[in-house]
Structure formats: C-alpha cells, structure tokens
Design an enzyme around this catalytic site. Structure first.
Site, short mmCIF file in Angstrom:
data_model
loop_
_atom_site.label_atom_id
_atom_site.label_comp_id
_atom_site.label_asym_id
_atom_site.label_seq_id
_atom_site.Cartn_x
_atom_site.Cartn_y
_atom_site.Cartn_z
CG ASP A 225 -10.70 24.55 -23.30
OD1 ASP A 225 -11.16 25.69 -23.05
OD2 ASP A 225 -11.41 23.55 -23.47
CB SER B 66 -15.00 23.91 -24.41
OG SER B 66 -14.25 24.85 -23.68
CG HIS C 276 -13.82 28.31 -16.21
ND1 HIS C 276 -14.97 28.99 -16.55
CD2 HIS C 276 -13.54 27.49 -17.26
CE1 HIS C 276 -15.37 28.59 -17.76
NE2 HIS C 276 -14.52 27.70 -18.20
MG MG Z 1 -11.54 21.55 -23.34
ZN ZN Z 2 -14.27 26.94 -20.15
#
Ligand code: MG
Ligand code: ZN
Length: 555
Positions: free
Chosen positions: A52, A110, A325
C-alpha cells in the site's frame, strides 16, 4: 501411429519440438509434462501482493538501501531484494491507478484501488467492493471461492481496513469497518483471515464485561488484544466465527503455527499490527509478540495450498502507506523491508512452480516522496586524478545526497506517531513546546533538528505563531509550515508531517503531499511466461484484475 508420435514428442525436449518439421499440433496441456514449460495459459493459484503506497519512489528507496547502504541488511543476500529477484525471474510493468469510469477522477484512495484490482471494474472513491454505480460486484476472491478454490487475506494493518476488505466485502464506504467484519465472517468467502483489527469483532462492552474478557483469555488472547471495541452492539464476532462459521482462532504466532488447515481467523492486534520499526527491533531481539507479515504469509500458503482446486491469496504490506502519509522516510524504509520479507517468502514458495501467478504491485504512491538535491551542506572541493579534469577541482554546485543517509534512515528508532504521542500523551498537540520536540526527535532520529526547526513543528497553521513571542526568532523567521496545507488533511497528523519537513534537508528527502499521488506504480509478475508477459506494459489496475481472472478462471 498418430498417438505414438504425439507421445514421442511430449517426452522430447522443447528445443526438439521447435526443430521438428511435422505439422502435428501439440496442445499446451500435453506439453505441461515436458520439463519446464513456459507457455501455459492458465494457473491454479493467484497470489496478489499489494504494497500500500509503494510507488516507484518507495521501491527506489528500498533498492538504494539494499544495494548501496554500507550496513545494508541485504549485504549477506547479495544486496538483492526479493522484488529484484522477482523482477529477474519474471516481468516488470507499470500501472495507472486512478478511479476509472464515467465518474472517474485523477487520484485514487486505497478502497477504490483495491476494489478495481479485485473486480476489474471502475469503482467510486472510498467504496468497498462496489462498481461505480454502487452495485455489489463479485470479486476475484469470491469467484475463486465459487469455483471451489480456497481463499485468503493477509494484512499487517486491520483485516477490516480498505485493502483487504475490498476483496470480500461490499460497503458504500470504507469507514464501515464493523459491518465489514460481519461480512468477512458471515459470507463464507474467505478461508484464511490473518491481520489485526480485533476491536471490530469484539462486543461493545468488552471493557467492563468480565465474562466476555475471561472468554477471550481462555481462547488465548491477551488483554492488549481485547482491551477495547469499536462495535455498537454486543455481538462477539470472534465467538460467532468459531461456533457458527467453523473458523479456528489464532491470537499469536504459536496458535497460528498449530493450525493445519481449514478456516482460520487470526487476529493479532486490537487495531493495527506492529509497525516496521518495532518489527525490525523485535526481530533483532527475537522477542516479537505478533506473527510477522512473512510468518502470516507462510501460514496462509501452507493452509491454502492444501486445496486441490487451488487458491487465491491477497497479501498486503499496508503500513508503507501510513509512513508515506505522515512523511516519515525512516519508518517507510522499515515498512518496505517488512513487505520485502513477505515477498521473499512468496518467491521461495513459487520459484520452481508453473501453476501459480504472482503479482506484486501498489494501490498508489503515497506522499510524493523522493530523494532530492539541495543547496544545503554542499560538499567541499576534491582533487581527482582523472586526465579530463585539466587542473580543475571536483566541486559540484549542489548537495546530491550522501549514501550515508540510507543507513541513517534505517537507524531511526521510533515512528513520527510514536514521537507525537511521547511529546503529548494527553493528545493536545497544539500546546506543545519546541523543547519537547527537540528532545524527542533528537533522541530517536539520527538526523537532528535545531530548536528553531523544532518550533516549526508545534503549530498546525502559520498564523498561530503571531500570538506568541519567540525570543530566538526575528519577525521574518516565523516558520512557513503549511505551504501545501490543503494536502495535509488528517488534522493533528500534520505535526508528524512537520517533523518530516524539519528533517528533509538533512535527509535529502522531499515530500509533495500528505495524501496520495497518481504516479504510475510498478508491477512485478512471476508465472508462466506467456501470462507474465501480458503485464509487461503500461496498463490500468482494472486490466491487472482482468488478466489475473483470465489466468485463474476458465470463463
Ligand atoms: Mg491498505
Ligand atoms: Zn493512503
């Protein structure tokens, strides 16, 4: 006679077939018995791994660390990441991640990205398992289950978090994690569920209900794991999973290791699982309290591979995104190392097989991260012996970034979130002092901040400084903290982003945003060559899903 000839050909080597002049057609399935076959058009298993937030810039950080950090943890592995091993044995491509379709947009979250990867269809932002009009659609995981295959979801975040959820749940919004938990166990579509997120499975009054607490203790869960609930009702989905839906339970690595097959619900944390820095530390000290992403991956493979009809498995390294982030490069490196360890487990499992397709990609890039050159600390001149220097010294105009920065990033001892909670254990970050940040950051980071830089972390907005009198700053030295403030959308988290800003010049690191970018992400594919090759192009994530489904299913 004809039959004999086919048989003779099937036991001959592939190179002989290529040379033969007869025009007998050989079906691929016949050729499957001839040594190592590389043109299969179907596979029995698909393993999808999602880093991710692992865009090309993040992969670049991992590769530079592995290859060129002096004390790289890959020094005893030929300085080669599992991702590179996969690339060398398979194919590499690029993929666009944005929300597609008539209501499409430029940047993906996401939930939408995982939905598009799971369904091959355009989805709306922040939706789980729905098409762009909001209809429930069958995912690759659900179709695999419907065809008798085994299925699994593994993540180091929460099992109810957007990425795993999108493969087996259908909700209008990703925040509906309690409902997602219900769907995951009630639907019967997922055999192996391994992650954190117990708080969405526990009854709302778990904090005060000593009977429910005892029940969890008896099952092997620690108090840290069942300490709180986010549910609004008194359902205990963990007990329901066991008694009504036939799941075996695991709350630690030992319990997980004892499970030999069947359906498994493994919940190893109340919310998110261990972050990458904490994992690197506990791994070194051999005292980890949770199974690692690699260990969960190995367990899932062991259980799912018993299925005669094959399996679909999604494995997520979910905290690369979280580090991105909050603009925390040191943490991000450790998350990439944790994910690459899981990639290695998959690579070792799959490398001699021709019945499995492995796809490793990201759902998007996070943070707009990059190493960058600057005017700060420009290295002093050097004399080189080369005959092209003509008496001139080697003195580049800028600081192009020392390789030492790679080891120094690895040296970070706590995440920015840990630093934030240490500075403010009562959650009022707006009242913190420069001295507190100065002390905590300089304790845990190999890169140091000055007191003036530490001051720049205390306030969310530039104008908040005007009301205060800071003796060590002149009026025009007030920090300009929030130049891109519309892209820092997570409230007090911005203090973490400001740590990233304060360290950036020392690290030769820049960040473009506190959210995601739309840059194309890498795609690594291993499997039968004719299948793997299809991914070696510029594509969109919906096409990745379509290619995986075509490889796994007959219709
Ligand atoms: Mg994720
Ligand atoms: Zn994110």
């Amino acid at each position: 006679m004809f039959k004999k000839k086919v048989l003779a050909l099937t036991i001959a080597s592939l190179s002989l077939i290529g040379c033969s002049n007869n025009n007998i057609e050989i079906k691929p399935e016949k050729m499957a018995h001839v040594g190592k076959v590389t043109n299969l058009s179907k596979v029995t298993n698909v393993i999808l791994m999602i880093g991710d937030g692992m865009g090309a810039p993040q992969v670049g950080l991992l590769e530079e660390y592995a290859r060129r950090a002096k004390y790289s943890t890959y020094n005893n592995k030929g300085n080669k990441t599992a991702l590179t091993k996969l690339a060398e044995a398979g194919q590499v491509g690029l993929s666009l991640t944005a929300p597609y379709g008539q209501y499409g947009s430029l940047v993906v979250d996401s939930a939408c990205s995982a939905t598009q990867l799971a369904t091959g269809l355009a989805a709306g932002s922040e939706m789980i398992g729905l098409d762009e009009n909001g209809n429930r659609v069958q995912t690759i995981l659900e179709k695999a289950k419907a065809q008798g295959k085994a299925t699994g979801l593994v993540s180091d975040t929460r099992i109810t978090h957007a990425t795993p959820a999108a493969f087996a749940a259908h909700q209008a919004h990703r925040s509906l994690e309690n409902e997602i938990a219900e769907e995951l166990i009630e639907s019967g579509s997922v055999d192996v569920l391994l992650s954190g997120g117990a708080r969405h499975f526990l009854p709302s009054d778990i904090k005060t209900d000593s009977r429910a607490q005892q029940l969890m203790t008896d099952l092997g869960a620690t108090e840290t794991l069942y300490k709180s609930s986010k549910r609004k009702d008194k359902r205990n989905l963990i007990i329901e999973a066991k008694n009504q839906y036939g799941y075996e339970l695991a709350f630690n690595q030992q319990q997980l290791g004892h499970i030999e097959g069947g359906k498994v619900l493994g919940l190893f944390a109340n919310s998110a699982m261990e972050n990458g820095i904490a994992y690197s530390a506990c791994k070194k000290a051999s005292n980890c309290s949770q199974p690692s992403l690699r260990e969960m991956t190995l367990s899932a493979l062991e259980i799912l591979s018993q299925s005669e009809k094959g399996f679909f498995l999604m494995i997520e390294g979910g905290q690369i995104d979280w580090a991105g982030h909050i603009n925390d490069a040191g943490w991000m490196l450790h998350e990439l190392l944790k994910f690459d360890e899981a990639v290695n487990a998959v690579y070792e499992w799959v490398k001699d097989r021709d019945d499995t397709l492995v796809v490793v990609t990201a759902d998007h890039e996070t943070g707009g991260f990059g190493f960058s050159y600057s005017r700060k600390d420009v290295p002093s001149a050097k004399t080189l012996t080369g005959n092209g220097m003509a008496g001139r010294q080697y003195k580049p105009n800028f600081n192009f970034g020392s390789l030492d920065n790679l080891d120094r990033l690895y040296q970070q001892k706590r995440t920015f979130y840990d630093m934030m909670s240490q500075v403010s254990n009562d959650n009022s970050l707006s009242n913190t002092k420069a001295e507190q940040w100065f002390e905590v950051i300089n304790q845990y980071s190999d890169f140091k901040v000055t007191l003036a830089q530490a001051l720049s972390i205390t306030k969310r907005e530039h104008n908040e400084y005007q009301q205060e009198n800071h003796t060590y700053l002149s009026a025009n030295e007030f920090p300009k903290v929030n130049d891109f403030k519309e892209f820092y959308v997570y409230g007090d988290d911005v203090h973490g982003n400001l740590i990233g800003r304060a360290l950036s010049a020392e690290q030769n690191v820049v960040w473009g945003t506190g959210t995601h970018t739309a840059s194309p992400v890498p795609v690594y594919v291993f499997g039968p060559e004719s299948l793997a090759k299809q991914f070696s192009t510029m594509q969109h994530h919906t096409e990745i899903a379509q290619k995986m489904m075509k490889a796994l299913f007959d219709d």
